[in-house]
Scaffold this active site. Structure first.
Site, mmCIF file in Angstrom:
data_model
loop_
_atom_site.group_PDB
_atom_site.id
_atom_site.type_symbol
_atom_site.label_atom_id
_atom_site.label_comp_id
_atom_site.label_asym_id
_atom_site.label_seq_id
_atom_site.Cartn_x
_atom_site.Cartn_y
_atom_site.Cartn_z
ATOM 1 N N LYS A 110 0.852 -1.190 0.000
ATOM 2 C CA LYS A 110 0.000 0.000 0.000
ATOM 3 C C LYS A 110 0.883 1.233 0.000
ATOM 4 O O LYS A 110 1.998 1.194 0.526
ATOM 5 C CB LYS A 110 -0.899 0.032 1.248
ATOM 6 C CG LYS A 110 -2.116 0.905 1.082
ATOM 7 C CD LYS A 110 -3.236 0.168 0.366
ATOM 8 C CE LYS A 110 -4.465 1.004 0.220
ATOM 9 N NZ LYS A 110 -5.612 0.194 -0.232
HETATM 10 P P1 NAD Z 1 -13.000 8.310 -2.329
HETATM 11 O O1 NAD Z 1 -11.967 9.326 -2.060
HETATM 12 O O2 NAD Z 1 -13.512 8.130 -3.711
HETATM 13 O O3 NAD Z 1 -14.278 8.547 -1.394
HETATM 14 C C1 NAD Z 1 -14.236 8.747 -0.023
HETATM 15 C C2 NAD Z 1 -15.538 9.443 0.348
HETATM 16 O O4 NAD Z 1 -15.629 9.551 1.761
HETATM 17 C C3 NAD Z 1 -15.605 10.873 -0.210
HETATM 18 O O5 NAD Z 1 -16.874 11.094 -0.781
HETATM 19 C C4 NAD Z 1 -15.363 11.740 1.020
HETATM 20 O O6 NAD Z 1 -15.979 13.018 0.918
HETATM 21 C C5 NAD Z 1 -15.991 10.875 2.103
HETATM 22 N N1 NAD Z 1 -15.483 11.202 3.441
HETATM 23 C C6 NAD Z 1 -14.250 11.581 3.804
HETATM 24 N N2 NAD Z 1 -14.187 11.805 5.126
HETATM 25 C C7 NAD Z 1 -15.420 11.543 5.603
HETATM 26 C C8 NAD Z 1 -15.998 11.579 6.891
HETATM 27 N N3 NAD Z 1 -15.292 11.944 7.958
HETATM 28 N N4 NAD Z 1 -17.299 11.228 7.021
HETATM 29 C C9 NAD Z 1 -18.030 10.865 5.951
HETATM 30 N N5 NAD Z 1 -17.535 10.816 4.703
HETATM 31 C C10 NAD Z 1 -16.252 11.151 4.531
HETATM 32 O O7 NAD Z 1 -12.407 6.948 -1.746
HETATM 33 P P2 NAD Z 1 -12.799 5.451 -2.140
HETATM 34 O O8 NAD Z 1 -11.885 5.009 -3.205
HETATM 35 O O9 NAD Z 1 -14.263 5.333 -2.311
HETATM 36 O O10 NAD Z 1 -12.328 4.693 -0.805
HETATM 37 C C11 NAD Z 1 -13.141 4.622 0.341
HETATM 38 C C12 NAD Z 1 -12.680 3.467 1.203
HETATM 39 O O11 NAD Z 1 -12.724 2.262 0.440
HETATM 40 C C13 NAD Z 1 -11.260 3.577 1.739
HETATM 41 O O12 NAD Z 1 -11.190 2.975 3.011
HETATM 42 C C14 NAD Z 1 -10.462 2.748 0.762
HETATM 43 O O13 NAD Z 1 -9.268 2.240 1.312
HETATM 44 C C15 NAD Z 1 -11.456 1.637 0.467
HETATM 45 N N6 NAD Z 1 -11.213 0.925 -0.793
HETATM 46 C C16 NAD Z 1 -11.230 1.577 -1.990
HETATM 47 C C17 NAD Z 1 -11.028 0.858 -3.148
HETATM 48 C C18 NAD Z 1 -11.117 1.485 -4.523
HETATM 49 O O14 NAD Z 1 -11.111 0.741 -5.501
HETATM 50 N N7 NAD Z 1 -11.236 2.777 -4.660
HETATM 51 C C19 NAD Z 1 -10.757 -0.518 -3.092
HETATM 52 C C20 NAD Z 1 -10.742 -1.156 -1.845
HETATM 53 C C21 NAD Z 1 -10.975 -0.411 -0.706
#
Ligand code: NAD
Length: 479
Positions: A110
């Protein structure tokens, strides 16, 4: 006082280690091997400067490699102010277990850059991303056969395209250069269905959960997703796609969305497209017309619902609020949203948790498909699609010939013909591969969950399955 309020709150990495330890205590691994699997192999820290707005700005970035039992290692790159060594190491460890669980042939890694991407414009972000990528590429921490990043919080296709281009510029004769990173746009070597993949995987995971009466009963639920009330935290890539698919395709009702600036609640169900569109235009949910607004978003995690989907960041369900959570089922779309102490409290209260290592594995699964596509230099389905259609046409022609003898008594429905005659395109193949992966992985976990008296939850079962596979891989290497 909240149940468990007195328990010390572990860090993210400590939480992952505690969960790991709970599982290995039920396994029969040699102590040395147990330690080898648990620890993070290496974490590289880089500080670099970029001249922006008339002065040199210094940024700190990390790339952590948790386990190299298989190579390349794989894991996203996160852009957020929370990024630190503890966080990337926890996330890298989760990647090891995730890849093992869904049988993606990678070790865990990561990366992250400590930055608020909203403070910089697109051109500045490109300079910063390219410079960070340069530092990692130089040390083979981005490399098609060594270490393959993907998007995570704060990064998307855009950053992956810059990284791929940067690698290509520094490795002009590498024919497999595009495989150095996944989650790229389709026109830059990406694969159909990668953007939606993690949210799609959450949907497939929920569908699979609801196929098993015993599992639903453990959560005190019946039926399927239709009509289930759902609260989603974070309407970013993962949360948006998960919420959209389960509401539009499975009839679930999204009764609340929690974002950075507060939460929206509507017991009749929110229109996810409309909310997402509002966020894009107003940089938050506040002011959205068709819902009640609550400025303290975190409070809404404790509202009544069937399913809670934390899809934003880690540690949001902790010793402080675990006792107040009312959802019967929590699916960890984000990585690490439940701390080890909250996990303990929720388990005691009978809340079923579908753990992160499984729940959000859709992203790495489709990344695996993308990496294979890049290495084979051909789009999935290109060789077979028309041949498949031609064979189906033969069957339809033959049935229609019979049809003429039998008259009105028997005819082919036009919808059947349309569906049957269409060969699968890349998106359909990707979704089918993802669905199969999510179902198979769930079944491997639930088998451990239900067949062993000493395993009482899906998280422990997930760790047992994953650790067993990593251990087998080390044993095969003679370690
Ligand atoms: P992203 O940046 O697209 O979205 C994150 C969202 O959370 C945003 O809309 C943001 O405004 C919101 N946010 C931030 N702080 C917040 C808070 N305090 N309260 C409520 N909402 C809040 O990120 P993502 O890619 O969707 O990732 C989200 C999670 O999923 C992370 O934990 C990431 O590690 C995990 N993840 C993502 C992927 C991927 O393919 N993108 C894959 C596996 C896991």
């Amino acid at each position: 006082m909240a149940d468990g309020l007195m328990m010390p709150e572990p860090t993210f990495r400590e939480s992952v280690d505690l969960m790991f330890n709970r599982a290995v205590a039920l396994m029969d691994l040699p102590p040395g091997l147990e330690e080898k699997i648990r620890v993070c192999n290496a974490t590289y820290t880089v500080r670099f400067g970029v001249r922006l707005r008339g002065q040199i700005q210094t940024f700190t970035g990390y790339r952590s490699v948790h386990s190299e039992h298989m190579e390349p290692v794989k894991g996203g790159i996160r852009f957020a102010t929370s990024v630190c060594q503890d966080e990337v190491e926890a996330l890298a460890a989760l990647m090891t277990y995730k890849c093992a669980l869904v049988e993606a042939p990678f070790g865990g890694s990561k990366g992250g850059l400590c930055i608020d991407p909203r403070q910089w414009d697109e051109h500045e972000m490109e300079l910063i991303t390219r410079r960070f990528a340069y530092e990692l590429i130089k040390r083979d921490l981005i490399h098609p056969s060594q270490n393959v990043p993907a998007p995570d919080m704060g990064t998307s296709e855009r950053e992956m395209a810059w990284i791929a281009d940067q690698y290509g510029r520094m490795n002009t004769t590498d024919i497999n250069a595009k495989a150095c990173v996944t989650g790229k746009p389709l026109n830059a070597g990406g694969i159909a269905g990668r953007v939606e993949a993690t949210g799609r995987g959450v949907q497939y995971a929920l569908r699979e959960f609801f196929r098993h009466p015993e599992d639903k009963a453990a959560a005190g639920m019946e039926g399927d997703l239709d009509g289930k009330t759902v609260i989603v935290q974070g309407l970013g890539n993962v949360g948006y796609h998960a919420a959209k698919f389960i509401s539009q395709e499975d009839g679930a009702k999204i009764v609340a969305v929690i974002e950075r600036d507060g939460a929206l609640c509507n017991p009749e169900g929110l229109d996810i497209e409309a909310v997402r569109d509002w966020i894009a235009r107003h940089d938050g949910v506040s002011g959205y017309p068709d819902a009640a607004f609550c400025a303290d978003g975190a409070e809404i995690l404790e509202e009544e619902c069937d399913i809670l989907i934390p899809a934003a960041l880690e540690g949001v369900i902790n010793a402080g609020n675990a006792g107040m959570i009312k959802a019967k089922l929590i699916i960890e779309a984000a990585n690490g949203p439940i701390t080890a102490s909250a996990d303990e409290v929720l388990r005691r209260r009978g809340v079923v948790i579908i753990p992160d290592a499984y729940a959000n594995a859709g992203g790495v699964t489709v990344s695996y498909f993308e990496w294979v596509k890049n290495l084979s230099h051909i789009r999935f389905g290109r060789m077979q699609r028309r041949q498949e259609e031609a064979r189906h046409q033969l069957v339809v022609d033959e049935l229609e010939r019979l049809d003429r003898y039998l008259g009105d008594a028997w005819t082919l429905r036009p919808e059947f013909k349309d569906k049957y005659l269409k060969g699968a395109d890349e998106l359909e193949l990707v979704r089918s591969g993802l669905d199969d992966t999510m179902r198979t992985a769930y079944q491997s976990m639930r088998e451990v969950w239900h067949s062993r008296d000493d395993v009482q939850d899906l998280r422990t079962a997930t760790f047992i399955v994953a650790i067993e596979r990593v251990a087998a891989s080390y044993r095969a290497k003679g370690l």
